[in-house]
Design a protein around this motif. Structure first.
Motif, PDB file in Angstrom:
ATOM      1  N   ASN A  61      81.612  63.968 111.829  1.00 10.86           N
ATOM      2  CA  ASN A  61      80.858  64.403 110.790  1.00 10.86           C
ATOM      3  C   ASN A  61      80.227  65.704 111.113  1.00 10.86           C
ATOM      4  O   ASN A  61      79.322  65.983 111.709  1.00 10.86           O
ATOM      5  N   HIS A  62      80.787  66.584 110.227  1.00  8.51           N
ATOM      6  CA  HIS A  62      80.414  68.170 110.625  1.00  8.51           C
ATOM      7  C   HIS A  62      79.145  68.316 109.205  1.00  8.51           C
ATOM      8  O   HIS A  62      78.919  69.528 108.960  1.00  8.51           O
ATOM      9  N   CYS A  63      78.742  67.410 108.513  1.00 14.27           N
ATOM     10  CA  CYS A  63      77.795  67.773 107.415  1.00 14.27           C
ATOM     11  C   CYS A  63      76.393  67.980 107.949  1.00 14.27           C
ATOM     12  O   CYS A  63      76.239  67.783 109.176  1.00 14.27           O
ATOM     13  N   THR A  64      75.538  68.357 107.290  1.00 16.41           N
ATOM     14  CA  THR A  64      74.299  68.712 107.825  1.00 16.41           C
ATOM     15  C   THR A  64      73.474  67.624 108.308  1.00 16.41           C
ATOM     16  O   THR A  64      73.759  66.499 107.663  1.00 16.41           O
ATOM     17  N   LYS A  65      72.420  67.664 109.215  1.00 13.48           N
ATOM     18  CA  LYS A  65      72.016  66.646 109.917  1.00 13.48           C
ATOM     19  C   LYS A  65      70.872  65.978 108.887  1.00 13.48           C
ATOM     20  O   LYS A  65      70.564  66.470 107.951  1.00 13.48           O
ATOM     21  N   GLY A  66      71.484  64.542 108.924  1.00 12.44           N
ATOM     22  CA  GLY A  66      70.484  63.664 107.854  1.00 12.44           C
ATOM     23  C   GLY A  66      71.528  63.231 106.854  1.00 12.44           C
ATOM     24  O   GLY A  66      71.038  62.359 105.992  1.00 12.44           O
ATOM     25  N   LYS A  67      72.558  64.051 106.555  1.00  7.72           N
ATOM     26  CA  LYS A  67      73.123  63.676 104.994  1.00  7.72           C
ATOM     27  C   LYS A  67      74.066  62.364 105.709  1.00  7.72           C
ATOM     28  O   LYS A  67      75.096  62.737 106.384  1.00  7.72           O
ATOM     29  N   ARG A  68      73.911  61.364 104.982  1.00  9.67           N
ATOM     30  CA  ARG A  68      74.796  60.142 105.127  1.00  9.67           C
ATOM     31  C   ARG A  68      76.074  60.388 104.177  1.00  9.67           C
ATOM     32  O   ARG A  68      76.019  60.390 103.015  1.00  9.67           O
ATOM     33  N   ILE A  69      77.371  60.081 104.676  1.00 13.96           N
ATOM     34  CA  ILE A  69      78.471  60.261 104.048  1.00 13.96           C
ATOM     35  C   ILE A  69      79.137  58.916 103.973  1.00 13.96           C
ATOM     36  O   ILE A  69      79.369  58.367 104.873  1.00 13.96           O
ATOM     37  N   THR A  70      79.406  58.327 102.885  1.00 13.21           N
ATOM     38  CA  THR A  70      80.245  57.065 102.883  1.00 13.21           C
ATOM     39  C   THR A  70      81.765  57.464 102.238  1.00 13.21           C
ATOM     40  O   THR A  70      81.895  58.008 101.270  1.00 13.21           O
ATOM     41  N   ALA A  71      82.420  56.772 102.842  1.00 13.18           N
ATOM     42  CA  ALA A  71      84.143  57.021 102.983  1.00 13.18           C
ATOM     43  C   ALA A  71      84.538  55.418 102.160  1.00 13.18           C
ATOM     44  O   ALA A  71      84.286  54.466 102.672  1.00 13.18           O
ATOM     45  N   ALA A  72      85.606  55.505 101.436  1.00  9.74           N
ATOM     46  CA  ALA A  72      86.320  54.624 101.262  1.00  9.74           C
ATOM     47  C   ALA A  72      87.687  54.738 101.885  1.00  9.74           C
ATOM     48  O   ALA A  72      88.543  55.343 101.435  1.00  9.74           O
ATOM     49  N   ILE A  73      87.858  53.492 102.526  1.00 11.27           N
ATOM     50  CA  ILE A  73      89.038  53.380 103.212  1.00 11.27           C
ATOM     51  C   ILE A  73      90.129  52.594 102.674  1.00 11.27           C
ATOM     52  O   ILE A  73      89.782  51.391 102.278  1.00 11.27           O
ATOM     53  N   LYS A  74      91.229  53.145 102.252  1.00 13.75           N
ATOM     54  CA  LYS A  74      92.236  52.292 101.429  1.00 13.75           C
ATOM     55  C   LYS A  74      93.024  51.654 102.405  1.00 13.75           C
ATOM     56  O   LYS A  74      93.858  52.316 103.238  1.00 13.75           O
ATOM     57  N   TRP A  75      93.125  50.428 102.575  1.00 18.28           N
ATOM     58  CA  TRP A  75      94.203  49.769 103.430  1.00 18.28           C
ATOM     59  C   TRP A  75      95.588  49.575 102.948  1.00 18.28           C
ATOM     60  O   TRP A  75      95.615  49.393 101.636  1.00 18.28           O
ATOM     61  N   ALA A  76      96.461  49.582 103.474  1.00 22.91           N
ATOM     62  CA  ALA A  76      97.951  49.289 103.028  1.00 22.91           C
ATOM     63  C   ALA A  76      98.053  48.052 102.349  1.00 22.91           C
ATOM     64  O   ALA A  76      97.168  46.916 102.422  1.00 22.91           O
ATOM     65  N   PRO A  77      98.761  47.776 101.413  1.00 22.51           N
ATOM     66  CA  PRO A  77      99.006  46.519 100.533  1.00 22.51           C
ATOM     67  C   PRO A  77      99.085  45.386 101.267  1.00 22.51           C
ATOM     68  O   PRO A  77     100.207  45.512 102.136  1.00 22.51           O
ATOM     69  N   VAL A  78      98.431  44.381 100.887  1.00 20.65           N
ATOM     70  CA  VAL A  78      98.945  43.056 101.744  1.00 20.65           C
ATOM     71  C   VAL A  78      99.030  42.413 100.270  1.00 20.65           C
ATOM     72  O   VAL A  78      98.266  42.026  99.391  1.00 20.65           O
ATOM     73  N   ASP A  79     100.206  41.482 100.182  1.00 18.81           N
ATOM     74  CA  ASP A  79     100.791  40.667  99.196  1.00 18.81           C
ATOM     75  C   ASP A  79     100.808  41.531  97.889  1.00 18.81           C
ATOM     76  O   ASP A  79     100.327  41.198  96.518  1.00 18.81           O
ATOM     77  N   GLY A  80     101.222  43.067  97.937  1.00 18.24           N
ATOM     78  CA  GLY A  80     101.489  43.929  97.238  1.00 18.24           C
ATOM     79  C   GLY A  80     100.225  44.592  96.506  1.00 18.24           C
ATOM     80  O   GLY A  80     100.447  45.394  95.505  1.00 18.24           O
ATOM     81  N   LYS A  81      99.089  44.405  97.031  1.00 16.68           N
ATOM     82  CA  LYS A  81      97.817  44.937  96.370  1.00 16.68           C
ATOM     83  C   LYS A  81      96.848  45.710  97.706  1.00 16.68           C
ATOM     84  O   LYS A  81      96.552  44.885  98.582  1.00 16.68           O
ATOM     85  N   PRO A  82      96.700  46.881  97.215  1.00 18.29           N
ATOM     86  CA  PRO A  82      95.859  47.523  98.569  1.00 18.29           C
ATOM     87  C   PRO A  82      94.449  47.285  98.388  1.00 18.29           C
ATOM     88  O   PRO A  82      94.068  46.595  97.341  1.00 18.29           O
ATOM     89  N   TRP A  83      93.507  47.094  99.453  1.00 25.94           N
ATOM     90  CA  TRP A  83      92.223  46.807  99.320  1.00 25.94           C
ATOM     91  C   TRP A  83      91.419  47.785 100.038  1.00 25.94           C
ATOM     92  O   TRP A  83      91.933  48.451 100.843  1.00 25.94           O
ATOM     93  N   TYR A  84      90.113  48.035  99.445  1.00 28.12           N
ATOM     94  CA  TYR A  84      89.435  49.025 100.112  1.00 28.12           C
ATOM     95  C   TYR A  84      88.191  48.600 100.845  1.00 28.12           C
ATOM     96  O   TYR A  84      87.679  47.367 100.790  1.00 28.12           O
ATOM     97  N   GLU A  85      87.529  49.300 101.643  1.00 28.85           N
ATOM     98  CA  GLU A  85      86.382  49.042 102.371  1.00 28.85           C
ATOM     99  C   GLU A  85      85.672  50.285 102.816  1.00 28.85           C
ATOM    100  O   GLU A  85      86.193  51.363 103.228  1.00 28.85           O
ATOM    101  N   CYS A  86      84.450  50.195 102.687  1.00 30.25           N
ATOM    102  CA  CYS A  86      83.507  51.372 102.925  1.00 30.25           C
ATOM    103  C   CYS A  86      83.036  51.550 104.337  1.00 30.25           C
ATOM    104  O   CYS A  86      82.911  50.462 105.074  1.00 30.25           O
ATOM    105  N   PHE A  87      82.875  52.926 104.669  1.00 30.15           N
ATOM    106  CA  PHE A  87      82.516  53.092 106.051  1.00 30.15           C
ATOM    107  C   PHE A  87      81.529  54.398 105.867  1.00 30.15           C
ATOM    108  O   PHE A  87      82.030  55.356 105.239  1.00 30.15           O
ATOM    109  N   SER A  88      80.264  54.284 106.472  1.00 24.66           N
ATOM    110  CA  SER A  88      79.356  55.453 106.399  1.00 24.66           C
ATOM    111  C   SER A  88      78.752  55.987 107.623  1.00 24.66           C
ATOM    112  O   SER A  88      78.970  55.552 108.604  1.00 24.66           O
ATOM    113  N   THR A  89      78.794  57.236 107.523  1.00 21.05           N
ATOM    114  CA  THR A  89      78.434  58.035 108.972  1.00 21.05           C
ATOM    115  C   THR A  89      77.394  58.928 108.539  1.00 21.05           C
ATOM    116  O   THR A  89      77.222  59.437 107.502  1.00 21.05           O
TER     117      THR A  89
END
Length: 145
Positions: free
Chosen positions: A89-117
């Motif tokens: 994370n190259h953002c300014t100190k103290g700035k929290r960034i939340t990213a949405a991770i899109k996982w490959a489709p399982v049973d034809g439908k992708p799913w998302y999971e959040c991850f913060s740094t």
């Protein structure tokens, strides 16, 4: 007497060697008939050929804000049972960034999971998923779906 005995033994040894060298080809034992140790282990391991390789690794990044050139860089490596996500994370100190991770489709439908740094941090996180990461973006409204 010793000279004659050792000379006779030498002549006998040479005669046996020459006799074996002139043996017909069909008398030689077949070397490929018995499996060697390396081929025997390959034959007794049924899952050696059947198991596919894990999906490829990848990398992606997201901007810290619309007006900033700083980014959060991600890379991942998919294993047999888990996926390891590396972040920087190259953002300014103290700035929290939340990213949405899109996982490959399982049973034809992708799913998302959040991850913060946090800003100005780097590290890794291991997910217990066998599926591969398809995309990393900032659409956090899809997380958990």
């Amino acid at each position: 007497m010793r000279t004659l005995t050792s000379a006779g033994a030498t002549i006998a040894a040479v005669g046996i060697t020459v006799g074996l060298m002139s043996a017909p080809a069909y008398a030689a034992p077949a070397a490929s008939a018995a499996p060697t140790a390396s081929t025997a282990s390959a034959l007794t391991t049924p899952h050696a050929q059947a198991a596919p390789r894990p999906p490829k690794s990848g990398k992606d990044s997201i901007k810290c804000s619309k007006h900033s050139s700083a980014r959060v860089n991600f890379s991942w490596k998919n294993g047999w049972e888990t996926t390891t996500l590396y972040f920087n994370n190259h953002c300014t100190k103290g700035k929290r960034i939340t990213a949405a991770i899109k996982w490959a489709p399982v049973d034809g439908k992708p799913w998302y999971e959040c991850f913060s740094t946090n800003g100005k941090t780097k590290g890794k996180h291991k997910f217990g998923h066998r599926t591969r990461i398809a995309d990393i973006n900032t659409r956090t409204k899809y997380c958990g779906k």
